[in-house]
Design a protein around this motif. Structure first.
Motif, PDB file in Angstrom:
ATOM      1  N   ALA A  73       0.833  -1.206   0.000  1.00 48.65           N
ATOM      2  CA  ALA A  73       0.000   0.000   0.000  1.00 48.65           C
ATOM      3  C   ALA A  73       0.865   1.252   0.000  1.00 48.65           C
ATOM      4  N   ALA A  74       1.953   1.224   0.766  1.00 48.44           N
ATOM      5  CA  ALA A  74       2.857   2.375   0.818  1.00 48.44           C
ATOM      6  C   ALA A  74       3.474   2.642  -0.552  1.00 48.44           C
ATOM      7  N   LYS A  75       3.847   1.575  -1.248  1.00 49.41           N
ATOM      8  CA  LYS A  75       4.433   1.743  -2.583  1.00 49.41           C
ATOM      9  C   LYS A  75       3.402   2.292  -3.570  1.00 49.41           C
ATOM     10  N   ALA A  76       2.169   1.799  -3.468  1.00 47.18           N
ATOM     11  CA  ALA A  76       1.111   2.296  -4.353  1.00 47.18           C
ATOM     12  C   ALA A  76       0.849   3.781  -4.102  1.00 47.18           C
ATOM     13  N   LEU A  77       0.856   4.175  -2.838  1.00 43.50           N
ATOM     14  CA  LEU A  77       0.655   5.584  -2.496  1.00 43.50           C
ATOM     15  C   LEU A  77       1.816   6.438  -2.996  1.00 43.50           C
ATOM     16  N   PHE A  78       3.020   5.901  -2.926  1.00 38.25           N
ATOM     17  CA  PHE A  78       4.191   6.626  -3.419  1.00 38.25           C
ATOM     18  C   PHE A  78       4.088   6.852  -4.926  1.00 38.25           C
ATOM     19  N   ILE A  79       3.698   5.808  -5.654  1.00 38.19           N
ATOM     20  CA  ILE A  79       3.550   5.936  -7.108  1.00 38.19           C
ATOM     21  C   ILE A  79       2.486   6.984  -7.440  1.00 38.19           C
ATOM     22  N   ALA A  80       1.360   6.937  -6.725  1.00 37.35           N
ATOM     23  CA  ALA A  80       0.303   7.924  -6.953  1.00 37.35           C
ATOM     24  C   ALA A  80       0.812   9.334  -6.675  1.00 37.35           C
ATOM     25  N   ALA A  81       1.590   9.489  -5.602  1.00 37.93           N
ATOM     26  CA  ALA A  81       2.127  10.807  -5.255  1.00 37.93           C
ATOM     27  C   ALA A  81       3.067  11.321  -6.340  1.00 37.93           C
ATOM     28  N   GLN A  82       3.884  10.428  -6.903  1.00 39.74           N
ATOM     29  CA  GLN A  82       4.824  10.844  -7.943  1.00 39.74           C
ATOM     30  C   GLN A  82       4.098  11.227  -9.232  1.00 39.74           C
ATOM     31  N   VAL A  83       3.070  10.465  -9.579  1.00 39.70           N
ATOM     32  CA  VAL A  83       2.286  10.790 -10.776  1.00 39.70           C
ATOM     33  C   VAL A  83       1.633  12.163 -10.621  1.00 39.70           C
ATOM     34  N   LEU A  84       1.100  12.430  -9.447  1.00 32.56           N
ATOM     35  CA  LEU A  84       0.476  13.731  -9.191  1.00 32.56           C
ATOM     36  C   LEU A  84       1.511  14.852  -9.198  1.00 32.56           C
ATOM     37  N   GLU A  85       2.709  14.548  -8.745  1.00 35.30           N
ATOM     38  CA  GLU A  85       3.783  15.549  -8.768  1.00 35.30           C
ATOM     39  C   GLU A  85       4.139  15.916 -10.205  1.00 35.30           C
ATOM     40  N   VAL A  86       4.211  14.911 -11.057  1.00 33.88           N
ATOM     41  CA  VAL A  86       4.481  15.158 -12.479  1.00 33.88           C
ATOM     42  C   VAL A  86       3.348  15.975 -13.095  1.00 33.88           C
ATOM     43  N   ALA A  87       2.114  15.617 -12.754  1.00 34.99           N
ATOM     44  CA  ALA A  87       0.963  16.365 -13.270  1.00 34.99           C
ATOM     45  C   ALA A  87       1.031  17.823 -12.839  1.00 34.99           C
ATOM     46  N   GLY A  88       1.436  18.059 -11.597  1.00 34.61           N
ATOM     47  CA  GLY A  88       1.562  19.427 -11.107  1.00 34.61           C
ATOM     48  C   GLY A  88       2.617  20.211 -11.864  1.00 34.61           C
ATOM     49  N   MET A  89       3.757  19.574 -12.143  1.00 36.18           N
ATOM     50  CA  MET A  89       4.809  20.252 -12.906  1.00 36.18           C
ATOM     51  C   MET A  89       4.325  20.605 -14.305  1.00 36.18           C
ATOM     52  N   LEU A  90       3.602  19.680 -14.922  1.00 35.78           N
ATOM     53  CA  LEU A  90       3.093  19.924 -16.270  1.00 35.78           C
ATOM     54  C   LEU A  90       2.077  21.061 -16.270  1.00 35.78           C
ATOM     55  N   VAL A  91       1.239  21.107 -15.252  1.00 36.86           N
ATOM     56  CA  VAL A  91       0.252  22.187 -15.154  1.00 36.86           C
ATOM     57  C   VAL A  91       0.946  23.538 -15.031  1.00 36.86           C
ATOM     58  N   MET A  92       2.042  23.600 -14.271  1.00 35.74           N
ATOM     59  CA  MET A  92       2.774  24.863 -14.133  1.00 35.74           C
ATOM     60  C   MET A  92       3.312  25.340 -15.476  1.00 35.74           C
ATOM     61  N   VAL A  93       3.834  24.410 -16.262  1.00 35.26           N
ATOM     62  CA  VAL A  93       4.329  24.770 -17.592  1.00 35.26           C
ATOM     63  C   VAL A  93       3.189  25.314 -18.448  1.00 35.26           C
ATOM     64  N   ILE A  94       2.048  24.636 -18.413  1.00 35.33           N
ATOM     65  CA  ILE A  94       0.896  25.056 -19.215  1.00 35.33           C
ATOM     66  C   ILE A  94       0.399  26.423 -18.769  1.00 35.33           C
ATOM     67  N   VAL A  95       0.360  26.652 -17.465  1.00 28.84           N
ATOM     68  CA  VAL A  95      -0.116  27.942 -16.946  1.00 28.84           C
ATOM     69  C   VAL A  95       0.762  29.085 -17.443  1.00 28.84           C
ATOM     70  N   LEU A  96       2.074  28.916 -17.348  1.00 29.23           N
ATOM     71  CA  LEU A  96       2.978  29.981 -17.780  1.00 29.23           C
ATOM     72  C   LEU A  96       2.881  30.219 -19.280  1.00 29.23           C
ATOM     73  N   GLU A  97       2.717  29.157 -20.048  1.00 32.64           N
ATOM     74  CA  GLU A  97       2.579  29.303 -21.496  1.00 32.64           C
ATOM     75  C   GLU A  97       1.245  29.950 -21.856  1.00 32.64           C
ATOM     76  N   ALA A  98       0.174  29.440 -21.253  1.00 30.35           N
ATOM     77  CA  ALA A  98      -1.169  29.895 -21.629  1.00 30.35           C
ATOM     78  C   ALA A  98      -1.446  31.307 -21.159  1.00 30.35           C
ATOM     79  N   PHE A  99      -0.978  31.656 -19.965  1.00 29.29           N
ATOM     80  CA  PHE A  99      -1.330  32.964 -19.426  1.00 29.29           C
ATOM     81  C   PHE A  99      -0.583  34.081 -20.129  1.00 29.29           C
ATOM     82  N   GLU A 100       0.669  33.828 -20.473  1.00 31.54           N
ATOM     83  CA  GLU A 100       1.441  34.903 -21.097  1.00 31.54           C
ATOM     84  C   GLU A 100       1.039  35.117 -22.550  1.00 31.54           C
ATOM     85  N   GLU A 101       0.908  34.023 -23.313  1.00 33.52           N
ATOM     86  CA  GLU A 101       0.663  34.177 -24.739  1.00 33.52           C
ATOM     87  C   GLU A 101      -0.635  33.529 -25.198  1.00 33.52           C
ATOM     88  N   ASN A 102      -1.462  33.112 -24.246  1.00 37.83           N
ATOM     89  CA  ASN A 102      -2.764  32.536 -24.580  1.00 37.83           C
ATOM     90  C   ASN A 102      -2.623  31.285 -25.447  1.00 37.83           C
TER      91      ASN A 102
END
Length: 377
Positions: A73-102
């Motif tokens: 269970a701990a390993k499954a939670l770790f994998i989920a946490a890492q996937v969400l961390e990657v998703a968060g990083m990708l969202v930050m990239v999209i936000v900076l791209e989309a907000f500045e130049e639409n």
């Protein structure tokens, strides 16, 4: 892989349990940005809300990981946490791209999305994880990390490294384009937050784990991970300021702000370029009015014109019936449209009586400089 259980130090216990204390500020920012999105329906706030939602669930996974008694269970939670961390990083990239130049899609976003997809694929295909049992004062659980030569761990290190390289280049470029001290302060605060979230929060723990899987450096990894939440909170503070003055994060140029009455007389104009003359302002007001009238007559369209697009320039138009406000910018974006709408709203509120009783005196509208400076400084 399982390592022998050990008793963490007092400082390490705090670091391991930090997700329990960081959930509250993250929830506050999530609620704040959801309210902003509901009010003005701007996509930026939806994406920022998703960033905080992903971070909150990420922290929840880390919370349960250190208190679960089941290694699987701990390993499954770790994998989920890492996937969400990657998703968060990708969202930050999209936000900076989309907000500045639409732009919701760009080569950079496509590249980072491909790497994120590869990481997720490596995560769900059985990564080599190292489980270190820990004994806490009230419970026991696990700290999970990547094995030394695990591909998922390697990609988790490469992704934030590439993001940081892009951010450094982006910061240098954007700082040169800033027009005010407020913009420079906001930009610095935002990028420091992103740097903390990416380097100390995402990259450094992976590097520590790869150097000493299962060893005492794992406690250092847990301590370093706090930087991610600190960085995310700094990002939240920066974007909460942007919510009030969206133009702060816009590095494009506004060339002219123009308000004219239904009879074509210019009520107010703000020139942001020295080469634009009073004659140019009058000609532009007449041209916009003429184009709008011609379009309505030729197409039998009753709705007002909203934009006139040139190569490298865009004129956005808001018709309030009693007056029209036009703004010329390099390109239209959510931030420029939002700032434009806010200016029109404040202008209409401040000068409602003057507009209703307008008899040709325009000097009273000069006070609109303060409103223009508020949104386009």
């Amino acid at each position: 892989m399982l390592f022998q259980s050990h008793q963490p130090s007092g400082f390490a216990i705090i670091a391991i349990l930090y997700p329990f204390f960081t959930i509250t500020p993250l929830l506050i920012f999530l609620a704040l940005f959801l309210v902003h999105f509901k009010k003005i329906r701007q996509k930026m706030f939806f994406h920022i809300s998703m960033l905080f939602a992903a971070t909150i669930i990420n922290q929840a996974c880390l919370m349960f990981m250190v208190v679960t008694s089941q290694e699987a269970a701990a390993k499954a939670l770790f994998i989920a946490a890492q996937v969400l961390e990657v998703a968060g990083m990708l969202v930050m990239v999209i936000v900076l791209e989309a907000f500045e130049e639409n732009k919701l899609f760009s080569p950079r976003v496509a590249g980072f999305t491909a790497i994120a997809a590869a990481i997720v694929g490596a995560m769900i295909s059985g990564p080599d994880l190292v489980a270190t049992p820990i004994d806490l004062p009230i419970t026991s659980g696990y700290i999970i990390g990547f094995g030394r030569r695990d591909m998922a761990g390697f990609l988790m290190g490469i992704f934030p490294l590439l993001v940081v390289i892009w951010l450094v280049r982006s910061f240098i470029t954007k700082r040169k384009l800033t027009r005010s001290q407020h913009q420079r302060h906001l930009l610095s605060w935002l990028y420091v937050g992103i740097f903390l979230a990416q380097v100390t929060g995402s990259l450094a723990p992976v590097l520590v784990d790869s150097m000493n899987p299962g060893g005492m450096l794992r406690e250092l990894s847990a301590n370093i991970g706090i930087g991610r939440v600190v960085g995310i909170v700094m990002i939240g503070v920066a974007f909460s300021r942007v919510a009030k003055t969206p133009w702060l994060l816009q590095l494009q140029r506004v060339h002219l702000l123009l308000v004219y009455a239904t009879n074509g007389i210019t009520l107010y104009s703000k020139r942001f370029r020295e080469d634009i003359t009073d004659t140019d302002v009058q000609l532009l007001a007449g041209a916009i009015s003429a184009v709008a009238s011609l379009f309505k007559e030729s197409t039998k369209e009753t709705s007002p014109i909203e934009a006139i697009q040139f190569k490298g320039k865009s004129v956005r138009v808001i018709d309030r019936g009693t007056f029209t406000c036009a703004i010329m910018v390099d390109f239209a974006s959510q931030a420029s449209d939002d700032a434009h709408e806010r200016f029109v709203r404040d202008f209409e509120t401040a000068f409602a009586a003057e507009i209703a009783g307008f008899a040709g005196e325009i000097s009273k509208f000069e006070q609109a400089d303060a409103v223009a400076a508020k949104y386009f400084a």
